[in-house]
Design an enzyme around this catalytic site. Structure first.
Site, PDB file in Angstrom:
ATOM      1  N   ARG A  82     -78.942  61.490 -38.489  1.00  8.29           N
ATOM      2  CA  ARG A  82     -77.729  62.078 -39.065  1.00  8.29           C
ATOM      3  C   ARG A  82     -77.581  63.511 -38.589  1.00  8.29           C
ATOM      4  O   ARG A  82     -78.527  64.279 -38.577  1.00  8.29           O
ATOM      5  CB  ARG A  82     -77.818  62.040 -40.595  1.00  8.29           C
ATOM      6  N   ARG A  93     -71.187  58.516 -38.876  1.00  6.59           N
ATOM      7  CA  ARG A  93     -72.575  58.859 -39.185  1.00  6.59           C
ATOM      8  C   ARG A  93     -73.465  57.627 -39.157  1.00  6.59           C
ATOM      9  O   ARG A  93     -73.044  56.534 -39.512  1.00  6.59           O
ATOM     10  CB  ARG A  93     -72.681  59.562 -40.529  1.00  6.59           C
ATOM     11  N   ASP A  96     -75.585  57.893 -44.455  1.00  5.80           N
ATOM     12  CA  ASP A  96     -75.189  58.865 -45.466  1.00  5.80           C
ATOM     13  C   ASP A  96     -75.811  58.390 -46.770  1.00  5.80           C
ATOM     14  O   ASP A  96     -75.660  57.219 -47.134  1.00  5.80           O
ATOM     15  CB  ASP A  96     -73.663  58.915 -45.580  1.00  5.80           C
ATOM     16  N   ASP A  98     -75.926  59.499 -50.721  1.00  9.15           N
ATOM     17  CA  ASP A  98     -75.400  60.375 -51.769  1.00  9.15           C
ATOM     18  C   ASP A  98     -76.046  60.039 -53.103  1.00  9.15           C
ATOM     19  O   ASP A  98     -76.174  58.860 -53.451  1.00  9.15           O
ATOM     20  CB  ASP A  98     -73.886  60.197 -51.925  1.00  9.15           C
TER      21      ASP A  98
END
Length: 135
Positions: A82, A93, A96, A98
């Site tokens: 990343r 990307r 990811d 989160d």
């Protein structure tokens, strides 16, 4: 131990393998993966790309406090290839990760806001999250 819910997304390379690798690294380094949602194919959100995303959610039991969890997930992202956002803009990307929710913690720091402030606006977050919140 805390329960954290994480969102995973990828739109580059072998997307399915990226998701499996991220979940495995989370289990190896961060805590016990209690649930992994199905994978959802979605269009990019917040930017234009020809590459659709694969998204999922993870339910994780961890001893890491929120900011330590954030740093661990950022390290996994970096190791998987990343790159940082340029000018705050979204882009394609490889992975990811989160943090969506962490127990019942509500916090806002320059690095991390919990619960995730945009998750309710993102169907690609809410659908997989709804799937594993039932477990």
């Amino acid at each position: 131990m805390a329960i954290a819910y994480l969102g995973l997304g990828t739109n580059m390379g072998n997307k399915r393998q990226n998701m499996v690798t991220a979940a495995a690294l989370l289990a190896e380094r961060v805590g016990d993966v209690l649930a992994l949602s199905g994978f959802y194919e979605t269009e990019p959100w917040g930017f234009e790309s020809e590459n659709n995303f694969l998204n999922a959610a993870v339910k994780l039991q961890t001893s890491f406090p929120p900011l330590e969890l954030l740093h661990a997930t950022q390290q996994i992202e970096k190791e998987m290839g990343r790159t940082e956002k340029s000018n705050g803009a979204y882009h394609d990307r490889i992975i990811d990760i989160d943090i969506l929710m962490y127990d019942d913690v509500v916090m806002q720091t320059p690095e991390l806001t919990l619960p995730h402030p945009l998750m309710h606006q993102r169907k690609f977050v809410m659908e997989p999250l709804g799937e594993i919140c039932k477990l």
